[in-house]
Design a protein around this motif. Structure first.
Motif, mmCIF file in Angstrom:
data_model
loop_
_atom_site.group_PDB
_atom_site.id
_atom_site.type_symbol
_atom_site.label_atom_id
_atom_site.label_comp_id
_atom_site.label_asym_id
_atom_site.label_seq_id
_atom_site.Cartn_x
_atom_site.Cartn_y
_atom_site.Cartn_z
ATOM 1 N N ALA A 3 -11.786 -4.296 -2.548
ATOM 2 C CA ALA A 3 -10.885 -4.435 -1.409
ATOM 3 C C ALA A 3 -9.483 -3.993 -1.798
ATOM 4 O O ALA A 3 -8.999 -4.332 -2.887
ATOM 5 C CB ALA A 3 -10.865 -5.882 -0.930
ATOM 6 N N PRO A 4 -8.807 -3.240 -0.933
ATOM 7 C CA PRO A 4 -7.420 -2.860 -1.232
ATOM 8 C C PRO A 4 -6.503 -4.068 -1.108
ATOM 9 O O PRO A 4 -6.848 -5.083 -0.502
ATOM 10 C CB PRO A 4 -7.117 -1.802 -0.166
ATOM 11 N N ALA A 5 -5.319 -3.969 -1.691
ATOM 12 C CA ALA A 5 -4.326 -5.033 -1.576
ATOM 13 C C ALA A 5 -3.894 -5.155 -0.115
ATOM 14 O O ALA A 5 -3.611 -4.159 0.559
ATOM 15 C CB ALA A 5 -3.136 -4.736 -2.470
ATOM 16 N N LEU A 6 -3.849 -6.388 0.382
ATOM 17 C CA LEU A 6 -3.569 -6.596 1.807
ATOM 18 C C LEU A 6 -2.077 -6.638 2.117
ATOM 19 O O LEU A 6 -1.695 -6.421 3.272
ATOM 20 C CB LEU A 6 -4.218 -7.903 2.269
ATOM 21 N N ALA A 7 -1.239 -6.925 1.145
ATOM 22 C CA ALA A 7 0.194 -7.003 1.409
ATOM 23 C C ALA A 7 0.699 -5.642 1.878
ATOM 24 O O ALA A 7 0.590 -4.643 1.170
ATOM 25 C CB ALA A 7 0.940 -7.448 0.160
ATOM 26 N N GLY A 8 1.233 -5.595 3.110
ATOM 27 C CA GLY A 8 1.752 -4.365 3.670
ATOM 28 C C GLY A 8 0.701 -3.438 4.241
ATOM 29 O O GLY A 8 1.046 -2.378 4.777
#
Length: 584
Positions: free
Chosen positions: A332-337
């Motif tokens: 999963a990619p980083a969710l922040a932003g």
């Protein structure tokens, strides 16, 4: 219904070694029975002959056979003890293995296994249903294996002693399985009906307990009791019907085997009088004849106890054979932003001809993860529109039947969106905090329920308690933070459980003070069962999350939550025709 389902051996490792052990004990039992028969014959034969001739018989003449008889009896007692001991252990291990597999498989299927009532049926199966497998493993299966080993071996021994008696056994033995098959056909249907009745009763009781606070609020807590009594009477009638068939079948099998042994005994007696058979082999045949039929008699008498277990095992295998959704493998990619994109998402509502949500399309920018950079996104729509289902889709517990969910990673350079269906849930869930509408708490203390048993700095715990209003709750509890909490949160009200869950969510990722909190928070109607004060607690908590830079996606009905939202996503349902195809 097969007497020994091969799937049981494949699914339960304990069943495999138990079958091997039982087979070995069956071989030992056959040897002990034959030794006992010959010991009795060689002890009584000379005694009868000497008595008729008036010649005294010395004890030394039969002492070896008396010793063999004692050894045979001791061996049979030891075999019976070992069979009983290891049968109980194997039954507990097999039931535990199947229960663990059923629960794990059901969890892997998501929150709606086998339809809307699948969870309640699985709960009944995994608790009371699989316990019925014990009598099958302890009583029926050993006798079945003994029949397969002991009966043919004893018939061969009888054949070596008296071929006429062996012929009688060969002719009459097939009648016992024939009657057992007839009994099995009748009892299997009764067991299936009984298990379905128990499942309905279990589902009704679970629904009643879940809605009891609401029913009491409206003064209707007495009404559902009549329905529970009706289901209880149905279960009693089904159980008594099964026992009635079992008693009748047991009487028929006992009569059949008794007559068969009597035919062998009469034939041996007549030929013994005519001098057509010697005394010692005649006695051995008379001792062996009941042993030939004994395993079959026990199989027949224990068969009724096995049918409930076999029916439960069949249900368990049906659950385990349901296909699992394909698991994603992409990290999963980083969710922040990042940005969540809902592209025509639709989920079929159980077995109903309804998509809820239907055609949901939205772009949801997520917070930056830095203080002041958070966002609140509200899911708005009428009851039944699919708001909670949308939250489950974002949580990764449900796959859309239509459309897709994309994650656009953060960054100035354009990046390829990641299809949520390809994301590994194990890399997604650590980035999400989930607070359901009715939080379920693990047994322990209030502190354990908030911290999850992890070390948490006291200042962080106190701050979370103040934000959620849990500090007032703890102050009113008899033992404060050490007050015991039962399974599911027993001992706390709905509002108190909500505060505990919110405080735990605030501390999520901050154990030890060095962890990063998950950037995404999902709330399912957090104010549904709260008063004005409790609602204000939720609003303050949501603001705290937003101020900390986290993204809060909340299923909202009340205007206060909608007014707090930075973005409102409207969710709607749509009826579909029976011929309309729904693709995932």
């Amino acid at each position: 219904m097969r007497p020994l389902d091969p799937r049981l051996l494949r699914r339960a490792r304990a069943a495999r070694w138990y079958v091997v052990l039982t087979a070995a004990l069956g071989v030992a039992a056959a040897g002990a029975v034959v030794l006992q028969a010959f010991a009795v014959a060689h002890t009584l034969g000379p005694a009868v002959t000497a008595g008729s001739a008036g010649t005294p018989l010395a004890l030394a003449d039969v002492a070896p056979w008396l010793g063999a008889l004692v050894a045979a009896l001791a061996a049979r007692a030891a075999i019976a003890w070992a069979q009983e001991r290891y049968a109980q252990k194997a039954a507990a291990d097999v039931v535990a293995e199947l229960r663990e597999q059923v629960v794990a498989h059901t969890v892997a299927q998501g929150p709606r296994p086998g339809g809307e009532d699948g969870a309640a049926a699985t709960a009944t199966l995994a608790t009371r249903g699989l316990d019925d497998l014990g009598p099958y493993l302890v009583r029926y299966l050993p006798q079945l294996l003994l029949t397969a080993i002991l009966t043919p071996a004893l018939v061969l021994v009888v054949l070596g002693l008296d071929w006429i008696s062996a012929l009688i056994c060969v002719v009459t033995l097939p009648l016992v399985p024939l009657f057992m098959w007839l009994v099995g056909v009748m009892t299997a249907g009764a067991s299936e009906r009984r298990l379905r009745t128990i499942e309905r009763l279990g589902a009704q009781v679970l629904d009643l307990l879940a809605g009891l606070p609401t029913l009491r609020a409206f003064g209707r807590e007495i009404g559902p009791g009549a329905r529970v009594r009706v289901l209880g009477d149905a279960s009693r009638r089904a159980t008594m019907g099964t026992l009635r068939i079992a008693f009748l079948s047991g009487m028929v099998l006992e009569l059949l085997t008794t007559l068969s042994v009597a035919i062998v005994a009469v034939g041996v007696g007549l030929r013994l009088v005519e001098g057509m058979i010697a005394l010692v082999p005649a006695i051995a045949v008379l001792v062996l004849a009941p042993e030939v039929y004994l395993p079959l008699r026990r199989v027949g008498s224990e068969f009724h106890a096995s049918t409930d277990g076999l029916a439960a095992a069949e249900r368990a295998f049906a659950v385990l054979e349901r296909p699992l959704p394909a698991a994603g493998t992409v990290p999963a990619p980083a969710l922040a932003g990042a940005t969540l994109v809902l592209d025509g998402v639709g989920v079929r509502a159980g077995d109903r001809a309804l998509l809820a949500p239907a055609g949901l399309t939205a772009r949801v920018p997520l917070g930056t993860g830095r203080p002041g950079g958070g966002r609140v996104v509200a899911l708005r729509g009428p009851s039944g529109a699919g708001k909670s289902t949308t939250a489950l889709v974002l949580l990764g517990l449900l796959r859309p039947d239509e459309g897709r969910v994309l994650v656009e990673p953060a960054g100035t350079a354009p990046a390829e969106p990641v299809n949520f269906a390809a994301v590994d849930p194990a890399t997604w869930w650590p980035q999400v905090t989930w607070v359901p509408q009715r939080p379920t708490l693990a047994p322990g203390t209030v502190r354990d329920a908030v911290t999850g048993g992890r070390p948490v700095i006291d200042a962080d715990l106190a701050a979370a308690a103040r934000t959620t209003g849990l500090d007032d709750v703890v102050a009113g509890l008899p033992q404060g933070w050490d007050t015991p909490v039962g399974l599911g949160g027993t001992g706390l009200s709905v509002g108190q459980r909500q505060r505990v869950a919110l405080a735990a969510a605030l501390l999520d990722g901050e154990a030890g003070g060095d962890g990063a909190p998950p950037p995404l928070v999902l709330l399912d109607e957090p104010t549904a069962h709260l008063d004005a004060r409790g609602e204000q607690v939720v609003l303050d908590t949501v603001r705290a999350w937003r101020d900390a830079g986290r993204t809060v996606v909340v299923v909202a009905h009340r205007a206060s939550l909608l007014a707090l939202a930075d973005q409102v996503v409207d969710v709607a349902s749509r009826a579909v025709g029976p011929a309309e195809a729904v693709t995932s």
